[in-house]
Design a protein around this motif. Sequence first.
Motif, PDB file in Angstrom:
ATOM      1  N   ALA A 121       8.981   0.178   0.181  1.00  0.00           N
ATOM      2  CA  ALA A 121       9.104   0.795  -1.306  1.00  0.00           C
ATOM      3  C   ALA A 121      10.649   1.049  -1.939  1.00  0.00           C
ATOM      4  CB  ALA A 121       8.609   1.720  -1.987  1.00  0.00           C
ATOM      5  N   GLN A 122      11.435   1.088  -1.886  1.00  0.00           N
ATOM      6  CA  GLN A 122      12.836   1.014  -1.522  1.00  0.00           C
ATOM      7  C   GLN A 122      13.691  -0.202  -1.976  1.00  0.00           C
ATOM      8  OE1 GLN A 122      15.158   4.986  -1.180  1.00  0.00           O
ATOM      9  NE2 GLN A 122      13.648   5.553   0.451  1.00  0.00           N
ATOM     10  N   VAL A 123      13.058  -0.839  -1.021  1.00  0.00           N
ATOM     11  CA  VAL A 123      13.966  -1.939  -0.736  1.00  0.00           C
ATOM     12  C   VAL A 123      12.546  -2.778  -1.112  1.00  0.00           C
ATOM     13  CG1 VAL A 123      14.086  -4.230   0.976  1.00  0.00           C
ATOM     14  CG2 VAL A 123      15.016  -1.638   1.735  1.00  0.00           C
ATOM     15  N   LEU A 124      11.356  -3.052  -1.961  1.00  0.00           N
ATOM     16  CA  LEU A 124      11.436  -4.111  -2.481  1.00  0.00           C
ATOM     17  C   LEU A 124      11.586  -3.502  -4.440  1.00  0.00           C
ATOM     18  CD1 LEU A 124       7.759  -4.569  -0.928  1.00  0.00           C
ATOM     19  CD2 LEU A 124       9.370  -6.177  -0.996  1.00  0.00           C
ATOM     20  N   SER A 125      11.446  -2.357  -4.400  1.00  0.00           N
ATOM     21  CA  SER A 125      11.861  -1.966  -5.566  1.00  0.00           C
ATOM     22  C   SER A 125      13.381  -2.551  -5.983  1.00  0.00           C
ATOM     23  CB  SER A 125      12.362  -0.707  -5.705  1.00  0.00           C
ATOM     24  OG  SER A 125      11.123   0.413  -6.128  1.00  0.00           O
ATOM     25  N   VAL A 126      14.340  -3.208  -5.477  1.00  0.00           N
ATOM     26  CA  VAL A 126      15.272  -3.906  -5.903  1.00  0.00           C
ATOM     27  C   VAL A 126      14.782  -5.563  -7.056  1.00  0.00           C
ATOM     28  CG1 VAL A 126      17.085  -5.263  -4.787  1.00  0.00           C
ATOM     29  CG2 VAL A 126      16.729  -2.808  -3.957  1.00  0.00           C
ATOM     30  N   ALA A 127      14.038  -6.344  -5.407  1.00  0.00           N
ATOM     31  CA  ALA A 127      13.576  -7.627  -5.636  1.00  0.00           C
ATOM     32  C   ALA A 127      12.368  -6.959  -7.813  1.00  0.00           C
ATOM     33  CB  ALA A 127      12.679  -8.061  -4.751  1.00  0.00           C
ATOM     34  N   GLY A 128      11.259  -6.202  -7.952  1.00  0.00           N
ATOM     35  CA  GLY A 128      10.786  -5.945  -9.042  1.00  0.00           C
ATOM     36  C   GLY A 128       9.899  -4.023  -8.906  1.00  0.00           C
ATOM     37  N   GLU A 129       9.235  -4.682  -9.673  1.00  0.00           N
ATOM     38  CA  GLU A 129       8.537  -3.248 -10.297  1.00  0.00           C
ATOM     39  C   GLU A 129       7.567  -2.702  -8.924  1.00  0.00           C
ATOM     40  OE1 GLU A 129       6.160  -2.827 -14.057  1.00  0.00           O
ATOM     41  OE2 GLU A 129       4.949  -1.462 -12.617  1.00  0.00           O
ATOM     42  N   THR A 130       7.807  -1.368  -8.800  1.00  0.00           N
ATOM     43  CA  THR A 130       7.203  -1.583  -6.773  1.00  0.00           C
ATOM     44  C   THR A 130       6.534  -0.220  -6.907  1.00  0.00           C
ATOM     45  OG1 THR A 130       8.812  -2.711  -5.648  1.00  0.00           O
ATOM     46  CG2 THR A 130       7.309  -1.140  -4.355  1.00  0.00           C
ATOM     47  N   VAL A 131       4.990   0.426  -7.127  1.00  0.00           N
ATOM     48  CA  VAL A 131       3.768   0.687  -7.112  1.00  0.00           C
ATOM     49  C   VAL A 131       3.689   1.511  -5.641  1.00  0.00           C
ATOM     50  CG1 VAL A 131       1.612   2.145  -7.559  1.00  0.00           C
ATOM     51  CG2 VAL A 131       2.923   0.558  -9.051  1.00  0.00           C
ATOM     52  N   TYR A 132       3.932   2.816  -5.150  1.00  0.00           N
ATOM     53  CA  TYR A 132       3.364   3.087  -4.060  1.00  0.00           C
ATOM     54  C   TYR A 132       3.536   4.827  -4.745  1.00  0.00           C
ATOM     55  CZ  TYR A 132       8.368   4.593  -4.543  1.00  0.00           C
ATOM     56  OH  TYR A 132      10.044   4.939  -5.000  1.00  0.00           O
ATOM     57  N   ALA A 133       2.509   5.645  -3.315  1.00  0.00           N
ATOM     58  CA  ALA A 133       2.699   6.986  -3.096  1.00  0.00           C
ATOM     59  C   ALA A 133       3.592   7.699  -2.848  1.00  0.00           C
ATOM     60  CB  ALA A 133       1.388   6.924  -2.472  1.00  0.00           C
ATOM     61  N   THR A 134       3.828   8.828  -3.275  1.00  0.00           N
ATOM     62  CA  THR A 134       5.249   9.850  -3.052  1.00  0.00           C
ATOM     63  C   THR A 134       3.914  10.135  -2.041  1.00  0.00           C
ATOM     64  OG1 THR A 134       4.603  10.255  -5.542  1.00  0.00           O
ATOM     65  CG2 THR A 134       6.548  11.586  -4.183  1.00  0.00           C
ATOM     66  N   GLY A 135       4.566  11.260  -1.264  1.00  0.00           N
ATOM     67  CA  GLY A 135       4.216  11.257   0.133  1.00  0.00           C
ATOM     68  C   GLY A 135       3.249  10.596   0.787  1.00  0.00           C
ATOM     69  N   ASN A 136       2.187  11.344   1.123  1.00  0.00           N
ATOM     70  CA  ASN A 136       0.934  10.941   2.294  1.00  0.00           C
ATOM     71  C   ASN A 136       0.266  10.620   2.107  1.00  0.00           C
ATOM     72  OD1 ASN A 136       1.317  10.679   4.783  1.00  0.00           O
ATOM     73  ND2 ASN A 136       0.374  12.820   5.522  1.00  0.00           N
ATOM     74  N   ALA A 137      -0.506   9.855   0.142  1.00  0.00           N
ATOM     75  CA  ALA A 137      -1.521  10.128  -0.194  1.00  0.00           C
ATOM     76  C   ALA A 137      -2.409   9.190   0.420  1.00  0.00           C
ATOM     77  CB  ALA A 137      -1.713   9.507  -1.622  1.00  0.00           C
ATOM     78  N   ASN A 138      -2.689   8.419   1.976  1.00  0.00           N
ATOM     79  CA  ASN A 138      -3.196   7.838   2.539  1.00  0.00           C
ATOM     80  C   ASN A 138      -4.819   7.648   3.083  1.00  0.00           C
ATOM     81  OD1 ASN A 138      -3.512   9.515   4.805  1.00  0.00           O
ATOM     82  ND2 ASN A 138      -2.181   8.548   5.648  1.00  0.00           N
ATOM     83  N   ASN A 139      -5.790   8.468   2.179  1.00  0.00           N
ATOM     84  CA  ASN A 139      -7.224   8.550   2.262  1.00  0.00           C
ATOM     85  C   ASN A 139      -7.724   8.236   1.386  1.00  0.00           C
ATOM     86  OD1 ASN A 139      -6.701  10.601   0.591  1.00  0.00           O
ATOM     87  ND2 ASN A 139      -7.388  12.565   2.131  1.00  0.00           N
ATOM     88  N   GLU A 140      -9.292   7.993   1.483  1.00  0.00           N
ATOM     89  CA  GLU A 140      -9.890   7.358   0.634  1.00  0.00           C
ATOM     90  C   GLU A 140      -9.794   8.304  -0.842  1.00  0.00           C
ATOM     91  OE1 GLU A 140     -10.890  10.253   2.692  1.00  0.00           O
ATOM     92  OE2 GLU A 140     -12.315  11.511   1.962  1.00  0.00           O
ATOM     93  N   ILE A 141      -9.657   9.271  -0.971  1.00  0.00           N
ATOM     94  CA  ILE A 141      -8.892  10.116  -2.627  1.00  0.00           C
ATOM     95  C   ILE A 141      -7.658   9.031  -3.115  1.00  0.00           C
ATOM     96  CG2 ILE A 141      -9.094  11.656  -4.406  1.00  0.00           C
ATOM     97  CD1 ILE A 141     -11.053  12.931  -3.055  1.00  0.00           C
ATOM     98  N   GLY A 142      -6.670   9.573  -2.212  1.00  0.00           N
ATOM     99  CA  GLY A 142      -5.103   9.211  -2.650  1.00  0.00           C
ATOM    100  C   GLY A 142      -5.377   7.528  -2.676  1.00  0.00           C
ATOM    101  N   HIS A 143      -5.523   7.307  -1.904  1.00  0.00           N
ATOM    102  CA  HIS A 143      -5.498   5.322  -2.117  1.00  0.00           C
ATOM    103  C   HIS A 143      -5.785   4.750  -3.172  1.00  0.00           C
ATOM    104  CE1 HIS A 143      -5.016   1.654   0.247  1.00  0.00           C
ATOM    105  NE2 HIS A 143      -6.098   0.868  -0.582  1.00  0.00           N
ATOM    106  N   PRO A 144      -6.825   5.253  -3.140  1.00  0.00           N
ATOM    107  CA  PRO A 144      -7.581   4.615  -4.833  1.00  0.00           C
ATOM    108  C   PRO A 144      -6.403   5.080  -6.135  1.00  0.00           C
ATOM    109  CG  PRO A 144      -9.370   5.972  -3.627  1.00  0.00           C
ATOM    110  CD  PRO A 144      -8.557   5.849  -3.201  1.00  0.00           C
ATOM    111  N   LEU A 145      -6.534   6.333  -5.933  1.00  0.00           N
ATOM    112  CA  LEU A 145      -5.584   7.145  -6.925  1.00  0.00           C
ATOM    113  C   LEU A 145      -4.347   6.003  -7.599  1.00  0.00           C
ATOM    114  CD1 LEU A 145      -6.469  11.214  -6.825  1.00  0.00           C
ATOM    115  CD2 LEU A 145      -7.294   9.191  -8.252  1.00  0.00           C
TER     116      LEU A 145
END
Length: 467
Positions: A121-145
């Motif tokens: 996320a930090q590398v791609l942010s240099v190239a353009g707007e990048t969306v990613y989770a803060t921390g560990n939101a990797n399940n069936e709720i955090g992921h779609p959010l």
Amino acid sequence: MIALSLAEAAKAVDGTLDAADPDALITGAVVTDNRKIEPGGLFVCVLGERVDGHDFAAKAVADGAVAVLATRPVGVPAILVDDVVVALGRLARAVVARAPQAALVGLTGSSGKTSTKDLIAQVLSVAGETVYATGNANNEIGHPLTALRITPTTRHLVMEMGARHKGDIEYLTGITPPTVGLVLNIGTAHVGEFGSKEGIAEAKGEMVEALSADGVAVLNADDPLVRAMSSRTKARVVLFGESSDAHIRATDVRLDATGRPQFTLSTPAGSAPVQLRLYGEHHVSNALAAAAVAVELGMPVDRVAEALGEAGALSRWRMEVVDRADGLTVVNDAYNANPESMRAALRALATMAGKGPERRRTWAVLGEMRELGEDSFDEHDAIGRLAVRLDITKLVAVGGREAARMELGARNEGSWGEESVLVSDADAAIELLRSQVRPGDVVLVKASRSVGLEKVAEALLADGAAK
Ligand SMILES: Nc1ncnc2c1ncn2[C@@H]1O[C@H](COP(=O)(O)OP(=O)(O)OP(=O)(O)O)[C@@H](O)[C@H]1O
Ligand SMILES: [Mg+2]
């Protein structure tokens, strides 16, 4: 968020509208936490263990939400569905489909997902707007959010995907179909659930099965079970690692005096020197994975190398290094542990000691590595031995049988007991350290998540102001 009307949202989730204006637009964030409601947002009523989101529906709308997503009428504008979690996934899928300009990056693995997601996320942010989770939101709720935070100008969406069961990653990739799918490594985390490492590989491989022929599978060349996933994908394969046939390689890997890796990043498009700000050799593999993704998405190698060098630790308790005002350094890596990362953390600690007369005293406060199955005793024994071999001043093994085994490994390797001590729990470790650490010492704290050793790092830091 990409705005859509309540009628469009209801259609996307196969729901019906209740007390709602079909033309009203969702323009704000989609949230499950009623403290995070934004004007124009959508509040998702999840039935949790302790609270039922439906109880907060009226307040959510009073706070500005345009509607709620719910399973029953709640007296305010609502999209009604049978299952809000499934509906949330469908909504995210529909919104992501409206952002064809965004490259979707999915990553999985046994360890390092969040660290690598943060790097990518930090590398791609240099190239353009990048969306990613803060921390560990990797399940069936955090992921779609997280996916729902995509905007019309987002260039990259970077999604960590965890697997507790077979089919989990398939489900998540159905929500955000990846253009680039990355698999980091296969370890023994959750081996109980899957039966074997092969079982884990079977589940994680769903990531590359989700790729289409114009996608890219980014695979760890140094991990046989990950490399073997090449045969499970239609996509083009890019290998990263230290193996000589990897497309994206690290050569001349070494740790600087503070325990941070340096290496030469080699790619088919050229090479560049990298100096990471993160501590520990395990981040070399994570950084290579991030480089592979960024190069595939068109970033020039020197910009990738530079961005990797600027990337910091965004998520907490992963080799988090803090200097106390009195010169004591605390390295908090208590988020989790496995044999590879224990070795990497110990090597980083040994380098942080420095050399010569100024050499600092080092403390390795280590707890159990859980879920190792039948290798558990041997692995703990080996860590204890390594601590002595690396000349760590003192190993403080914290816990029960596994910790005792680690401490025994240290005794057998070194001078019986002088370089190691066994304590029963975090409080005992804190007491021991408080009476024995001196300004200038370096203290590493690490164990599996459920051991809760961060308490030790926090207590030490609370004792003295941070610099
Ligand atoms: N490449 C790696 N190889 C081995 N261990 C690693 C690697 N990267 C990180 N780790 C270890 O794993 C721990 C957790 O890191 P991280 O949170 O990035 O992993 P994760 O895969 O997101 O974990 P989770 O399954 O909890 O989401 C770190 O504290 C570190 O000890
Ligand atoms: Mg994670």
